[in-house]
Design a protein around this motif. Structure first.
Motif, PDB file in Angstrom:
ATOM      1  N   MET A 132      50.816  85.797  86.688  1.00 56.43           N
ATOM      2  CA  MET A 132      49.982  86.669  85.860  1.00 56.43           C
ATOM      3  C   MET A 132      48.538  86.178  85.821  1.00 56.43           C
ATOM      4  O   MET A 132      47.595  86.965  85.867  1.00 56.43           O
ATOM      5  CB  MET A 132      50.554  86.740  84.443  1.00 56.43           C
ATOM      6  N   MET A 133      48.355  84.875  85.764  1.00 63.01           N
ATOM      7  CA  MET A 133      47.005  84.319  85.679  1.00 63.01           C
ATOM      8  C   MET A 133      46.272  84.370  87.006  1.00 63.01           C
ATOM      9  O   MET A 133      45.039  84.305  87.044  1.00 63.01           O
ATOM     10  CB  MET A 133      47.076  82.883  85.166  1.00 63.01           C
ATOM     11  N   ARG A 143      43.286  86.749  80.913  1.00 63.66           N
ATOM     12  CA  ARG A 143      44.342  85.738  80.746  1.00 63.66           C
ATOM     13  C   ARG A 143      43.807  84.337  81.009  1.00 63.66           C
ATOM     14  O   ARG A 143      44.114  83.390  80.281  1.00 63.66           O
ATOM     15  CB  ARG A 143      45.497  86.056  81.700  1.00 63.66           C
ATOM     16  N   ARG A 144      43.005  84.189  82.092  1.00 64.63           N
ATOM     17  CA  ARG A 144      42.475  82.872  82.403  1.00 64.63           C
ATOM     18  C   ARG A 144      41.488  82.402  81.326  1.00 64.63           C
ATOM     19  O   ARG A 144      41.453  81.220  80.977  1.00 64.63           O
ATOM     20  CB  ARG A 144      41.812  82.885  83.783  1.00 64.63           C
ATOM     21  N   LYS A 145      40.702  83.330  80.814  1.00 62.10           N
ATOM     22  CA  LYS A 145      39.755  82.987  79.749  1.00 62.10           C
ATOM     23  C   LYS A 145      40.508  82.550  78.501  1.00 62.10           C
ATOM     24  O   LYS A 145      40.132  81.540  77.864  1.00 62.10           O
ATOM     25  CB  LYS A 145      38.868  84.202  79.440  1.00 62.10           C
ATOM     26  N   ASP A 146      41.565  83.288  78.166  1.00 66.13           N
ATOM     27  CA  ASP A 146      42.364  82.913  76.994  1.00 66.13           C
ATOM     28  C   ASP A 146      43.026  81.559  77.204  1.00 66.13           C
ATOM     29  O   ASP A 146      43.097  80.731  76.286  1.00 66.13           O
ATOM     30  CB  ASP A 146      43.437  83.972  76.727  1.00 66.13           C
ATOM     31  N   ALA A 147      43.506  81.313  78.458  1.00 67.17           N
ATOM     32  CA  ALA A 147      44.182  80.046  78.746  1.00 67.17           C
ATOM     33  C   ALA A 147      43.217  78.871  78.601  1.00 67.17           C
ATOM     34  O   ALA A 147      43.606  77.784  78.162  1.00 67.17           O
ATOM     35  CB  ALA A 147      44.776  80.079  80.149  1.00 67.17           C
ATOM     36  N   LYS A 149      41.072  78.551  76.496  1.00 62.82           N
ATOM     37  CA  LYS A 149      40.919  78.292  75.062  1.00 62.82           C
ATOM     38  C   LYS A 149      42.235  77.862  74.426  1.00 62.82           C
ATOM     39  O   LYS A 149      42.340  77.792  73.196  1.00 62.82           O
ATOM     40  CB  LYS A 149      40.405  79.555  74.366  1.00 62.82           C
ATOM     41  N   GLY A 150      43.241  77.618  75.296  1.00 64.06           N
ATOM     42  CA  GLY A 150      44.514  77.148  74.774  1.00 64.06           C
ATOM     43  C   GLY A 150      45.515  78.233  74.449  1.00 64.06           C
ATOM     44  O   GLY A 150      46.601  77.941  73.931  1.00 64.06           O
ATOM     45  N   LYS A 151      45.178  79.482  74.753  1.00 70.73           N
ATOM     46  CA  LYS A 151      46.085  80.596  74.476  1.00 70.73           C
ATOM     47  C   LYS A 151      46.763  81.014  75.780  1.00 70.73           C
ATOM     48  O   LYS A 151      46.190  81.715  76.605  1.00 70.73           O
ATOM     49  CB  LYS A 151      45.319  81.778  73.884  1.00 70.73           C
ATOM     50  N   ILE A 152      47.976  80.544  75.997  1.00 73.27           N
ATOM     51  CA  ILE A 152      48.696  80.806  77.235  1.00 73.27           C
ATOM     52  C   ILE A 152      49.243  82.241  77.231  1.00 73.27           C
ATOM     53  O   ILE A 152      49.772  82.708  76.213  1.00 73.27           O
ATOM     54  CB  ILE A 152      49.852  79.805  77.414  1.00 73.27           C
ATOM     55  N   PRO A 153      49.105  82.985  78.350  1.00 72.82           N
ATOM     56  CA  PRO A 153      49.641  84.362  78.406  1.00 72.82           C
ATOM     57  C   PRO A 153      51.131  84.393  78.093  1.00 72.82           C
ATOM     58  O   PRO A 153      51.875  83.466  78.419  1.00 72.82           O
ATOM     59  CB  PRO A 153      49.369  84.781  79.851  1.00 72.82           C
ATOM     60  N   ARG A 154      51.543  85.466  77.477  1.00 71.52           N
ATOM     61  CA  ARG A 154      52.948  85.654  77.121  1.00 71.52           C
ATOM     62  C   ARG A 154      53.577  86.695  78.044  1.00 71.52           C
ATOM     63  O   ARG A 154      52.946  87.692  78.398  1.00 71.52           O
ATOM     64  CB  ARG A 154      53.087  86.112  75.666  1.00 71.52           C
ATOM     65  N   ILE A 155      54.825  86.440  78.427  1.00 71.30           N
ATOM     66  CA  ILE A 155      55.534  87.388  79.274  1.00 71.30           C
ATOM     67  C   ILE A 155      55.640  88.740  78.580  1.00 71.30           C
ATOM     68  O   ILE A 155      55.694  89.789  79.228  1.00 71.30           O
ATOM     69  CB  ILE A 155      56.921  86.839  79.645  1.00 71.30           C
ATOM     70  N   SER A 156      55.633  88.753  77.270  1.00 72.76           N
ATOM     71  CA  SER A 156      55.774  90.005  76.517  1.00 72.76           C
ATOM     72  C   SER A 156      54.625  90.967  76.770  1.00 72.76           C
ATOM     73  O   SER A 156      54.729  92.156  76.461  1.00 72.76           O
ATOM     74  CB  SER A 156      55.864  89.710  75.017  1.00 72.76           C
ATOM     75  N   THR A 157      53.520  90.473  77.357  1.00 65.90           N
ATOM     76  CA  THR A 157      52.390  91.364  77.644  1.00 65.90           C
ATOM     77  C   THR A 157      52.504  92.012  79.021  1.00 65.90           C
ATOM     78  O   THR A 157      51.636  92.790  79.410  1.00 65.90           O
ATOM     79  CB  THR A 157      51.061  90.595  77.567  1.00 65.90           C
TER      80      THR A 157
END
Length: 245
Positions: A132-133, A143-147, A149-157
């Motif tokens: 996904m990333m 997703r990469r920007k969120d990652a 910042k420590g926010k890992i993408p969720r499979i639910s998205t």
């Protein structure tokens, strides 16, 4: 390809060419498909799959990220006029990984506890989040920007398509899945009620789908022996419904 009736051979080759044209056109590079016809003369089985044994390469920024494996198992229908799909499978794998991330299956004669059309998710969380990333799209960038910042993408998205307006799963499908897969408590009448509700939904959808493409519906009825008279002003097919994601 083994010898096959001329009409069957022509239709199989036509189907394989449709897959070649569509896949090559979508990916912007040549994609091959091959067909094999079984030896049974009554209703020979046909297998159509991608030519590349490892799967169709799906690239990101020029590098192969994923592999798509496609297989159709078909038979000549009882009137020997059309290819009837018995099974189909679309698997998506990470490059150099044997187990798929996910797989769409269709099995015409599936066991009663298995949906005829279903989605299996094989991936471990780390594998699918990595894929996904890697996406070079607006979603991938977010997703990469969120990652970072420590926010890992969720499979639910992750959104899996399941048939659009007319062929989406029903509430009854969900109930039956819960019964078969998780053994949830249910009444003695559950099987009857699920079948009746599913039949009502699909009958309505069949009627509405006929309005989406009246010409195709009329042709199908004529093939079944119905007399269909076209109106003076035939309604056009609704491309927005037929093409919707």
């Amino acid at each position: 390809m083994p010898e096959a009736p001329p009409d069957l051979a022509a239709r199989v080759n036509e189907f394989a060419q449709e897959l070649i044209d569509t896949s090559s056109g979508i990916l912007g590079e040549p994609v091959g498909f091959k067909a094999q016809v079984g030896t049974s003369r009554s209703r020979p089985q046909i297998v159509v799959a991608q030519s590349e044994p490892l799967g169709i390469p799906v690239r990101v920024e020029g590098e192969t990220l994923l592999r798509l494996l496609v297989e159709f198992r078909c038979r000549w229908n009882s009137e020997q006029r059309y290819l009837a799909a018995e099974q189909s499978s679309f698997s998506v794998r990470v490059e150099n990984v044997n187990e798929p991330l996910f797989r769409y299956d269709y099995i015409r004669t599936a066991h009663e506890s298995v949906p005829v059309a279903h989605l299996n998710v094989h991936a471990h969380r780390d594998e699918i989040v990595w894929a996904m990333m890697m996406a070079h799209t607006n979603r991938g960038k977010r997703r990469r920007k969120d990652a970072s910042k420590g926010k890992i993408p969720r499979i639910s998205t992750l959104h899996f398509p399941l048939g659009g307006q007319r062929h989406r799963p029903t509430l009854e499908d969900v109930f039956e899945m819960l019964i078969h897969e998780f053994g949830v408590q249910h009444s003695d009448a559950a099987e009857h009620l699920i079948a009746a509700g599913r039949r009502r939904f699909r009958s309505v959808q069949t009627a509405v789908a006929a309005r989406d493409d009246p010409t195709a519906a009329a042709d199908a009825l004529r093939e079944l022996g119905y007399r269909v008279v076209e109106p003076d002003e035939a309604a056009p097919a609704r491309a927005d419904r037929l093409e919707q994601y």
